[in-house]
Design a protein around this motif. Structure first.
Motif, PDB file in Angstrom:
ATOM      1  N   ALA A  30       0.811  -1.222   0.000  1.00 47.98           N
ATOM      2  CA  ALA A  30       0.000   0.000   0.000  1.00 47.98           C
ATOM      3  C   ALA A  30       0.843   1.271   0.000  1.00 47.98           C
ATOM      4  CB  ALA A  30      -0.951  -0.003   1.188  1.00 47.98           C
ATOM      5  N   SER A  31       2.096   1.196   0.493  1.00 51.50           N
ATOM      6  CA  SER A  31       2.928   2.393   0.492  1.00 51.50           C
ATOM      7  C   SER A  31       4.402   2.012   0.532  1.00 51.50           C
ATOM      8  CB  SER A  31       2.592   3.281   1.692  1.00 51.50           C
ATOM      9  OG  SER A  31       3.410   4.423   1.699  1.00 51.50           O
ATOM     10  N   ILE A  32       5.127   2.504  -0.439  1.00 55.96           N
ATOM     11  CA  ILE A  32       6.576   2.309  -0.507  1.00 55.96           C
ATOM     12  C   ILE A  32       7.186   3.705  -0.534  1.00 55.96           C
ATOM     13  CG2 ILE A  32       8.477   1.438  -1.920  1.00 55.96           C
ATOM     14  CD1 ILE A  32       6.279  -0.537  -3.091  1.00 55.96           C
ATOM     15  N   LYS A  33       8.150   3.952   0.325  1.00 59.16           N
ATOM     16  CA  LYS A  33       8.775   5.267   0.403  1.00 59.16           C
ATOM     17  C   LYS A  33      10.232   5.161  -0.030  1.00 59.16           C
ATOM     18  CE  LYS A  33       5.796   6.967   4.101  1.00 59.16           C
ATOM     19  NZ  LYS A  33       4.913   7.713   3.296  1.00 59.16           N
ATOM     20  N   LEU A  34      10.659   6.136  -0.842  1.00 58.91           N
ATOM     21  CA  LEU A  34      12.042   6.208  -1.302  1.00 58.91           C
ATOM     22  C   LEU A  34      12.566   7.620  -1.082  1.00 58.91           C
ATOM     23  CD1 LEU A  34      11.812   4.411  -4.785  1.00 58.91           C
ATOM     24  CD2 LEU A  34      12.526   3.416  -2.626  1.00 58.91           C
ATOM     25  N   ARG A  35      13.828   7.711  -0.711  1.00 60.55           N
ATOM     26  CA  ARG A  35      14.507   9.004  -0.619  1.00 60.55           C
ATOM     27  C   ARG A  35      15.036   9.368  -2.005  1.00 60.55           C
ATOM     28  NH1 ARG A  35      16.896   6.127   3.388  1.00 60.55           N
ATOM     29  NH2 ARG A  35      18.897   6.209   2.313  1.00 60.55           N
ATOM     30  N   PRO A  36      15.245  10.658  -2.259  1.00 56.72           N
ATOM     31  CA  PRO A  36      15.802  11.053  -3.552  1.00 56.72           C
ATOM     32  C   PRO A  36      17.081  10.269  -3.860  1.00 56.72           C
ATOM     33  CG  PRO A  36      15.095  12.995  -2.355  1.00 56.72           C
ATOM     34  CD  PRO A  36      14.972  11.821  -1.404  1.00 56.72           C
ATOM     35  N   GLY A  37      17.159   9.751  -5.076  1.00 60.43           N
ATOM     36  CA  GLY A  37      18.316   8.963  -5.500  1.00 60.43           C
ATOM     37  C   GLY A  37      18.127   7.462  -5.343  1.00 60.43           C
ATOM     38  N   GLN A  38      17.164   7.036  -4.517  1.00 59.77           N
ATOM     39  CA  GLN A  38      16.915   5.598  -4.362  1.00 59.77           C
ATOM     40  C   GLN A  38      16.095   5.087  -5.541  1.00 59.77           C
ATOM     41  OE1 GLN A  38      15.111   5.335  -0.380  1.00 59.77           O
ATOM     42  NE2 GLN A  38      16.954   4.216   0.243  1.00 59.77           N
ATOM     43  N   THR A  39      16.328   3.812  -5.887  1.00 60.00           N
ATOM     44  CA  THR A  39      15.680   3.203  -7.048  1.00 60.00           C
ATOM     45  C   THR A  39      15.192   1.803  -6.720  1.00 60.00           C
ATOM     46  OG1 THR A  39      17.141   4.437  -8.527  1.00 60.00           O
ATOM     47  CG2 THR A  39      16.065   2.511  -9.459  1.00 60.00           C
ATOM     48  N   VAL A  40      14.015   1.460  -7.243  1.00 59.54           N
ATOM     49  CA  VAL A  40      13.538   0.079  -7.170  1.00 59.54           C
ATOM     50  C   VAL A  40      13.335  -0.426  -8.588  1.00 59.54           C
ATOM     51  CG1 VAL A  40      12.416   0.228  -4.912  1.00 59.54           C
ATOM     52  CG2 VAL A  40      11.098   0.727  -6.959  1.00 59.54           C
ATOM     53  N   MET A  41      13.582  -1.718  -8.764  1.00 54.49           N
ATOM     54  CA  MET A  41      13.345  -2.351 -10.057  1.00 54.49           C
ATOM     55  C   MET A  41      12.057  -3.148  -9.979  1.00 54.49           C
ATOM     56  SD  MET A  41      15.681  -4.818 -12.368  1.00 54.49           S
ATOM     57  CE  MET A  41      15.082  -5.373 -13.948  1.00 54.49           C
ATOM     58  N   VAL A  42      11.239  -3.012 -11.007  1.00 54.65           N
ATOM     59  CA  VAL A  42       9.980  -3.745 -11.101  1.00 54.65           C
ATOM     60  C   VAL A  42      10.191  -4.877 -12.085  1.00 54.65           C
ATOM     61  CG1 VAL A  42       7.534  -3.597 -11.639  1.00 54.65           C
ATOM     62  CG2 VAL A  42       8.713  -1.606 -10.661  1.00 54.65           C
ATOM     63  N   ASP A  43      10.110  -6.095 -11.583  1.00 55.11           N
ATOM     64  CA  ASP A  43      10.288  -7.293 -12.407  1.00 55.11           C
ATOM     65  C   ASP A  43       8.918  -7.710 -12.927  1.00 55.11           C
ATOM     66  OD1 ASP A  43      10.773  -9.748 -13.539  1.00 55.11           O
ATOM     67  OD2 ASP A  43      11.547 -10.678 -11.711  1.00 55.11           O
ATOM     68  N   PRO A  44       8.668  -7.593 -14.235  1.00 52.06           N
ATOM     69  CA  PRO A  44       7.336  -7.903 -14.759  1.00 52.06           C
ATOM     70  C   PRO A  44       6.959  -9.367 -14.607  1.00 52.06           C
ATOM     71  CG  PRO A  44       8.867  -7.550 -16.556  1.00 52.06           C
ATOM     72  CD  PRO A  44       9.600  -7.213 -15.287  1.00 52.06           C
ATOM     73  N   SER A  45       7.920 -10.259 -14.531  1.00 53.61           N
ATOM     74  CA  SER A  45       7.586 -11.684 -14.401  1.00 53.61           C
ATOM     75  C   SER A  45       7.010 -11.995 -13.026  1.00 53.61           C
ATOM     76  CB  SER A  45       8.821 -12.547 -14.666  1.00 53.61           C
ATOM     77  OG  SER A  45       9.811 -12.320 -13.680  1.00 53.61           O
ATOM     78  N   ALA A  46       7.270 -11.133 -12.046  1.00 59.33           N
ATOM     79  CA  ALA A  46       6.752 -11.352 -10.693  1.00 59.33           C
ATOM     80  C   ALA A  46       5.425 -10.635 -10.469  1.00 59.33           C
ATOM     81  CB  ALA A  46       7.769 -10.868  -9.667  1.00 59.33           C
ATOM     82  N   ARG A  47       4.989  -9.815 -11.409  1.00 59.44           N
ATOM     83  CA  ARG A  47       3.768  -9.026 -11.243  1.00 59.44           C
ATOM     84  C   ARG A  47       2.588  -9.757 -11.855  1.00 59.44           C
ATOM     85  NH1 ARG A  47       5.366  -6.242  -7.506  1.00 59.44           N
ATOM     86  NH2 ARG A  47       3.501  -5.020  -7.693  1.00 59.44           N
ATOM     87  N   ARG A  48       1.449  -9.597 -11.259  1.00 63.62           N
ATOM     88  CA  ARG A  48       0.228 -10.193 -11.782  1.00 63.62           C
ATOM     89  C   ARG A  48      -0.368  -9.268 -12.848  1.00 63.62           C
ATOM     90  NH1 ARG A  48       1.387 -11.289  -7.101  1.00 63.62           N
ATOM     91  NH2 ARG A  48       0.768 -12.893  -5.690  1.00 63.62           N
ATOM     92  N   GLY A  49      -0.973  -9.844 -13.873  1.00 64.14           N
ATOM     93  CA  GLY A  49      -1.584  -9.046 -14.933  1.00 64.14           C
ATOM     94  C   GLY A  49      -2.602  -8.061 -14.389  1.00 64.14           C
TER      95      GLY A  49
END
Length: 197
Positions: free
Chosen positions: A12-31
């Protein structure tokens, strides 16, 4: 590029500081699932080695990224300002356009302008008009952008970007207040930018 992976389960909530990055892996995501920016400004880019971190979009509050429409390599979401987003959002129906596709189209159009100076001018106007705000004779962009990134966005080298930015700074059309992460641009500069339609 350094990043961490976005959790597979919706959050429901993901927080990132400036400069932080997350990768979204499409194979792990539901359609049909998507990310939605709750607060802040994010840069969405392709992590593929061949494209060297090519920027696809900039997103702000309310914008969504459909995870079923990602490149097979995934995408990265980088916080440009303090960022909060959710990965459990329902895709908005009937909106008429996709934020990432719209940004990608605009950035592609900029790359086809005649010279680097025109491309930089159009890029700065696009960023301010979509993500910034006018404050009297100045327009504020809530983040700074590196000369390397500007080069990537306008199809030039860092050296060319630095030269063009210095020219704007010397003509009092661009300011980077010390101790502040904002980029200030002359309202006259933004208003005189090439119109991309």
């Amino acid at each position: 590029m350094s990043f961490r992976f976005l959790p597979d389960d919706p959050v429901a909530s993901i927080k990132l500081r400036p400069g932080q990055t997350v990768m979204v892996d499409p194979s792990a995501r539901r359609g049909g699932s998507c990310l939605e920016v709750l607060e802040g400004v994010a840069r969405v880019y392709c992590p593929c080695e061949e494209t060297e971190g090519m920027t696809l979009a900039f997103l702000q509050e309310g914008d969504q990224v459909r995870t079923d429409r990602l490149c097979s390599e995934g995408i990265c979401v980088e916080a440009l300002t303090p960022l909060s987003f959710r990965s459990d959002a329902e895709p908005q129906e009937g909106v008429g356009f996709d934020s990432v596709n719209e940004w990608t189209l605009q950035l592609l159009r900029i790359r086809h302008l005649g010279n680097a100076e025109l491309r930089l001018h159009a890029l700065l106007a696009l960023l301010v008009n979509r993500l910034g705000r006018r404050c009297g004779q100045w327009c504020d962009l809530p983040f700074r952008i590196t000369h390397d990134r500007i080069g990537e966005l306008i199809g030039s080298t860092r050296v060319t970007s630095t030269r063009l930015i210095s020219k704007l700074r010397n003509s009092d059309q661009l300011d980077t207040p010390s101790g502040d992460n904002n980029l200030r641009l002359s309202a006259a500069l933004i208003e005189s930018a090439p119109v991309l339609g």
